[in-house]
Scaffold this active site. Structure first.
Site, PDB file in Angstrom:
ATOM      1  N   GLU A 176       2.045   8.157  -0.949  1.00 49.51           N
ATOM      2  CA  GLU A 176       2.734   7.331   0.051  1.00 49.51           C
ATOM      3  C   GLU A 176       3.407   8.181   1.128  1.00 49.51           C
ATOM      4  OE1 GLU A 176       5.284   4.612  -2.168  1.00 49.51           O
ATOM      5  OE2 GLU A 176       3.608   3.259  -2.487  1.00 49.51           O
ATOM      6  N   GLU A 377      -2.643   1.651  -6.178  1.00 48.66           N
ATOM      7  CA  GLU A 377      -1.449   1.044  -6.776  1.00 48.66           C
ATOM      8  C   GLU A 377      -1.414  -0.416  -6.380  1.00 48.66           C
ATOM      9  OE1 GLU A 377       2.493   2.706  -6.286  1.00 48.66           O
ATOM     10  OE2 GLU A 377       1.690   4.750  -6.343  1.00 48.66           O
TER      11      GLU A 377
HETATM   12  C1  BGP Z   1       5.346   3.004  -5.133  1.00 49.92           C
HETATM   13  C2  BGP Z   1       5.389   4.363  -5.762  1.00 49.92           C
HETATM   14  C3  BGP Z   1       5.362   4.387  -7.244  1.00 49.92           C
HETATM   15  C4  BGP Z   1       5.910   3.159  -7.917  1.00 49.92           C
HETATM   16  C5  BGP Z   1       5.656   1.861  -7.221  1.00 49.92           C
HETATM   17  C6  BGP Z   1       6.419   0.681  -7.751  1.00 49.92           C
HETATM   18  O1  BGP Z   1       6.112   3.015  -3.988  1.00 49.92           O
HETATM   19  O2  BGP Z   1       4.327   5.170  -5.337  1.00 49.92           O
HETATM   20  O3  BGP Z   1       5.866   5.599  -7.672  1.00 49.92           O
HETATM   21  O4  BGP Z   1       6.995   3.312  -8.661  1.00 49.92           O
HETATM   22  O5  BGP Z   1       5.856   1.947  -5.842  1.00 49.92           O
HETATM   23  O6  BGP Z   1       7.733   0.743  -7.308  1.00 49.92           O
HETATM   24  P1  BGP Z   1       8.972   0.548  -8.245  1.00 49.92           P
HETATM   25  O7  BGP Z   1       8.816   1.544  -9.336  1.00 49.92           O
HETATM   26  O8  BGP Z   1      10.130   0.799  -7.410  1.00 49.92           O
HETATM   27  O9  BGP Z   1       8.883  -0.850  -8.744  1.00 49.92           O
END
Ligand code: BGP
Length: 479
Positions: A176, A377
């Site tokens: 990201e 993701e």
């Molecule tokens: C993205 C990241 C991840 C992950 C995901 C979910 O931004 O790449 O590392 O954690 O989001 O977010 P969160 O864990 O805050 O729910």
């Protein structure tokens, strides 16, 4: 009508600092993530400059993948994973980032993990840097704002490329990367810790440092890609963007223009550099109006040209609206909030659920770049309940994923070249934004709780069997 490719890469995604634990084991150094305490949706995580007794640091044990990797990879294999996205913890290989010799125990750990994947024909998809860098680089250079980090990163890449050249084919340079274009990404993505910053959500922000840091990441990424292309022709190198589709809240031309601007600097800016190999035309005005002056070395622009990625990957969780009217209701989201969309429902953490927005994003991205895409993701962070008989009925998660896969299928039928899909947190892990365990994404439940207690036992949720069917049918059977 076009269906998912026969070699479609179904799998799941994780990140070292959110699931490995063993934060100071076998020579590992502290990373930026290791200095973050727990938080919640309403109480922000804190960043501490030393480890303070009495505070809880969720990354230190996380779900202890470090000691459970065999069991976990066996479960992924049981679901039929074709790929497994994980990141290498930079600090296992170079504990401070500045050593000239790597830490053998750290290298060995990933050898073991990749060998275990191979055993089941699971193709690793490796993020080189996922929201952590050696904390020493933060202390010494204020993270990526220091140009020195480029060389440290390249040395790290040289080491892992050479070591894993026969075990890993797919690499992503930075997770990201566009997170660095927002104040939230200062520490999270760029390791910048300015005087006065205490909590994660309200950092002392110096945009000049952030954009300079981003430039250094662009150059570092391009150098890694170039090195891979020259020396390891088998490798496929990708970028990784948090794609946050924005819709104009109304057809007021001011909303339309504000949306376009938001899309440019938030979603397109970094990938324009990484895919097209140059700063986009709209950057100049943005830099000027925000008084940003990016310092470059003479051959930086050439490096960017020579280091363009082979495939584009992104995370997709939610969409937001953009409005010039400050009175409109706000909503939260991955990295960035926006104006609430009255047509969408949101998760318990306020992220608006929008499967059709994924089809839209896939078409927009593919239309712009025309290179293979991968959704690395996606998923629903939700609270799960264990029934008395030990089962976990996560139909809400199944519904979320089903609707998104349906829309990916539509996008493929539209003609988008989609390589694969790795839903986030295929096994429950620590939340990046809040540090919670309660925000769960997994097909596999882990008995670990927000206060750090729990047996670390793994259990299958209903979504486990469901996803297994999805993979076995190559995305045809979504019931
Ligand atoms: C993205 C990241 C991840 C992950 C995901 C979910 O931004 O790449 O590392 O954690 O989001 O977010 P969160 O864990 O805050 O729910």
């Amino acid at each position: 009508m076009q269906k998912f490719r026969n070699d479609f890469l179904w799998g799941g995604a994780t990140a070292a600092n959110q699931f490995e634990g063993a934060w100071n084991v076998d020579g590992k150094g502290p990373s930026d993530a290791d200095m973050c305490t727990n938080g919640t949706h309403t109480t922000p995580k804190k960043i501490t400059r030393t480890i303070e007794p009495g505070l809880f640091y969720p990354s230190h044990e996380a779900i202890d993948f470090y000691h459970h990797y065999k069991e976990d990879i066996a479960l992924f294999a049981e679901m039929g994973f074709k790929t497994f996205r994980l990141s290498i913890a930079w600090t296992r290989i170079f504990p401070t980032g500045m050593e000239t010799e790597p830490n053998e125990a750290g290298l060995q750990f990933y050898d073991n993990v990749f060998d275990e994947c191979r055993k089941y024909n699971i193709e690793p998809l490796v993020t080189i840097s996922h929201y952590e860098m050696p904390f020493e680089l933060t202390k010494k250079y204020n993270g990526w704002s220091g140009r020195e980090c480029i060389n440290f990163y390249v040395r790290y890449c040289e080491t892992i490329f050479e070591r894993y050249k026969n075990k890993v084919k797919y690499w992503l340079t930075f997770n990201e990367i566009n997170c660095g274009a927002t104040p939230f990404g200062g520490y999270l993505s760029l390791g910048i810790l300015n005087e006065g910053t205490v909590d994660f959500l309200h950092q002392e922000d110096i945009p000049q440092l952030r954009f300079q840091g981003l430039h250094h990441q662009f150059v570092a990424s391009a150098k890694a890609v170039k090195l891979a292309h020259q020396k390891y022709p088998r490798f496929k190198m990708g970028n990784m963007i948090a794609f946050m589709t924005m819709y104009p809240f109304t057809c007021n031309p001011d909303d339309i223009l504000a949306t376009q601007k938001g899309m440019q600097m938030m979603n397109w800016f970094c990938s324009d550099v990484q895919v097209r190999g140059e700063y986009p035309y709209y950057a100049e005005r943005y830099f000027e109006e925000n008084n940003l002056k990016i310092k470059m070395e003479p051959d930086d622009l050439e490096v960017l040209k020579d280091g363009t990625v082979d495939f584009y990957t992104f995370s997709y969780y939610m969409t937001n609206c953009v409005s010039v009217d400050p009175e409109n209701a706000q909503t939260s989201g991955n990295i960035m909030g926006g104006v609430k969309n009255p047509y969408l429902k949101a998760s318990d953490w306020g992220w608006q659920i929008d499967p059709k927005g994924l089809r839209y994003a896939l078409n927009e991205i593919y239309g712009r770049y025309g290179i293979p895409l991968m959704v690395v993701e996606n998923g629903l962070g939700a609270r799960d309940t264990i029934e008395e008989d030990g089962s976990i009925h996560d139909d809400y998660r199944i519904n979320y994923l089903r609707e998104h896969i349906e829309q990916m299928r539509e996008a493929v039928a539209d003609g988008v070249d989609l390589m694969g899909y790795t839903p986030w947190g295929c096994i429950d892990l620590v939340s990046a934004s809040t540090g919670e365990m309660a925000k769960r994404y997994g097909f596999i439940y882990v008995e670990k709780y927000d206060d750090g207690t729990g047996t670390l036992a793994r259990r299958k949720k209903d979504s486990f069997e469901w996803y297994k069917k999805v993979i076995a049918s190559n995305g045809e059977d979504l019931e």
